[in-house]
Motif scaffolding. Structure first.
Motif, PDB file in Angstrom:
ATOM      1  N   PRO A   1      41.933  47.858  93.280  1.00  0.00           N
ATOM      2  CA  PRO A   1      43.007  47.361  93.888  1.00  0.00           C
ATOM      3  C   PRO A   1      43.709  46.262  93.084  1.00  0.00           C
ATOM      4  N   ILE A   2      43.923  46.254  91.879  1.00  0.00           N
ATOM      5  CA  ILE A   2      44.552  45.360  91.062  1.00  0.00           C
ATOM      6  C   ILE A   2      46.171  45.109  91.312  1.00  0.00           C
ATOM      7  N   PHE A   3      46.682  46.341  91.593  1.00  0.00           N
ATOM      8  CA  PHE A   3      48.194  46.224  91.803  1.00  0.00           C
ATOM      9  C   PHE A   3      48.341  45.560  93.349  1.00  0.00           C
ATOM     10  N   LYS A   4      47.508  45.917  94.031  1.00  0.00           N
ATOM     11  CA  LYS A   4      47.778  45.218  95.445  1.00  0.00           C
ATOM     12  C   LYS A   4      47.270  43.749  95.260  1.00  0.00           C
ATOM     13  N   ASN A   5      46.262  43.156  94.536  1.00  0.00           N
ATOM     14  CA  ASN A   5      45.936  41.990  94.510  1.00  0.00           C
ATOM     15  C   ASN A   5      47.200  41.141  93.685  1.00  0.00           C
ATOM     16  N   CYS A   6      47.683  41.873  92.588  1.00  0.00           N
ATOM     17  CA  CYS A   6      49.156  41.345  91.796  1.00  0.00           C
ATOM     18  C   CYS A   6      49.947  41.288  92.815  1.00  0.00           C
ATOM     19  N   PHE A   7      50.475  42.075  93.804  1.00  0.00           N
ATOM     20  CA  PHE A   7      51.654  41.916  94.735  1.00  0.00           C
ATOM     21  C   PHE A   7      51.333  40.527  95.554  1.00  0.00           C
ATOM     22  N   ASN A   8      50.159  40.700  96.113  1.00  0.00           N
ATOM     23  CA  ASN A   8      49.768  39.650  97.083  1.00  0.00           C
ATOM     24  C   ASN A   8      49.892  38.375  96.530  1.00  0.00           C
ATOM     25  N   ALA A   9      49.536  38.273  95.095  1.00  0.00           N
ATOM     26  CA  ALA A   9      49.295  36.865  94.396  1.00  0.00           C
ATOM     27  C   ALA A   9      50.711  36.442  94.066  1.00  0.00           C
ATOM     28  N   ARG A  60      40.941  32.147 103.178  1.00  0.00           N
ATOM     29  CA  ARG A  60      41.534  33.161 103.609  1.00  0.00           C
ATOM     30  C   ARG A  60      42.754  33.551 102.695  1.00  0.00           C
ATOM     31  N   ILE A  61      43.833  32.288 102.725  1.00  0.00           N
ATOM     32  CA  ILE A  61      44.977  32.793 102.109  1.00  0.00           C
ATOM     33  C   ILE A  61      44.382  33.076 100.468  1.00  0.00           C
ATOM     34  N   GLY A  62      43.518  32.422  99.901  1.00  0.00           N
ATOM     35  CA  GLY A  62      43.004  32.774  98.498  1.00  0.00           C
ATOM     36  C   GLY A  62      42.614  34.351  98.543  1.00  0.00           C
ATOM     37  N   GLY A  66      44.246  37.597  96.407  1.00  0.00           N
ATOM     38  CA  GLY A  66      43.655  38.218  95.148  1.00  0.00           C
ATOM     39  C   GLY A  66      42.676  37.406  94.298  1.00  0.00           C
ATOM     40  N   ALA A  67      42.314  36.054  95.040  1.00  0.00           N
ATOM     41  CA  ALA A  67      41.575  35.074  94.155  1.00  0.00           C
ATOM     42  C   ALA A  67      40.084  35.597  94.292  1.00  0.00           C
TER      43      ALA A  67
END
Length: 67
Positions: A1-9, A60-62, A66-67
């Motif tokens: 889910p790298i794209f999801k993590n990048c978008f969320n970050a 939770r925010i982290g 995607g941290a």
């Protein structure tokens, strides 16, 4: 889910930066200079992050970001 993590970050980072810019603009509107506005922004954001950490929401925010 790298794209999801990048978008969320990107989303979380953008919201934090937007909050900082709003605080900075409010300080400048009240007549503070650039240097003092930056100091006020830093103090407020550090205090806010300490408060959020105390509420145990920072992890939770982290995780969402995607941290």
């Amino acid at each position: 889910p790298i794209f999801k993590n990048c978008f969320n970050a990107f989303l979380v980072g953008g919201l934090i930066c937007t909050l900082g810019q709003l605080i900075s603009d409010a300080c400048k509107f009240r007549g503070l200079d650039q240097e003092l506005s930056g100091t006020v922004v830093a103090i407020i954001l550090v205090g806010l992050s300490a408060f959020v950490t105390g509420l145990n929401l920072f992890n939770r925010i982290g995780k969402f970001a995607g941290a």
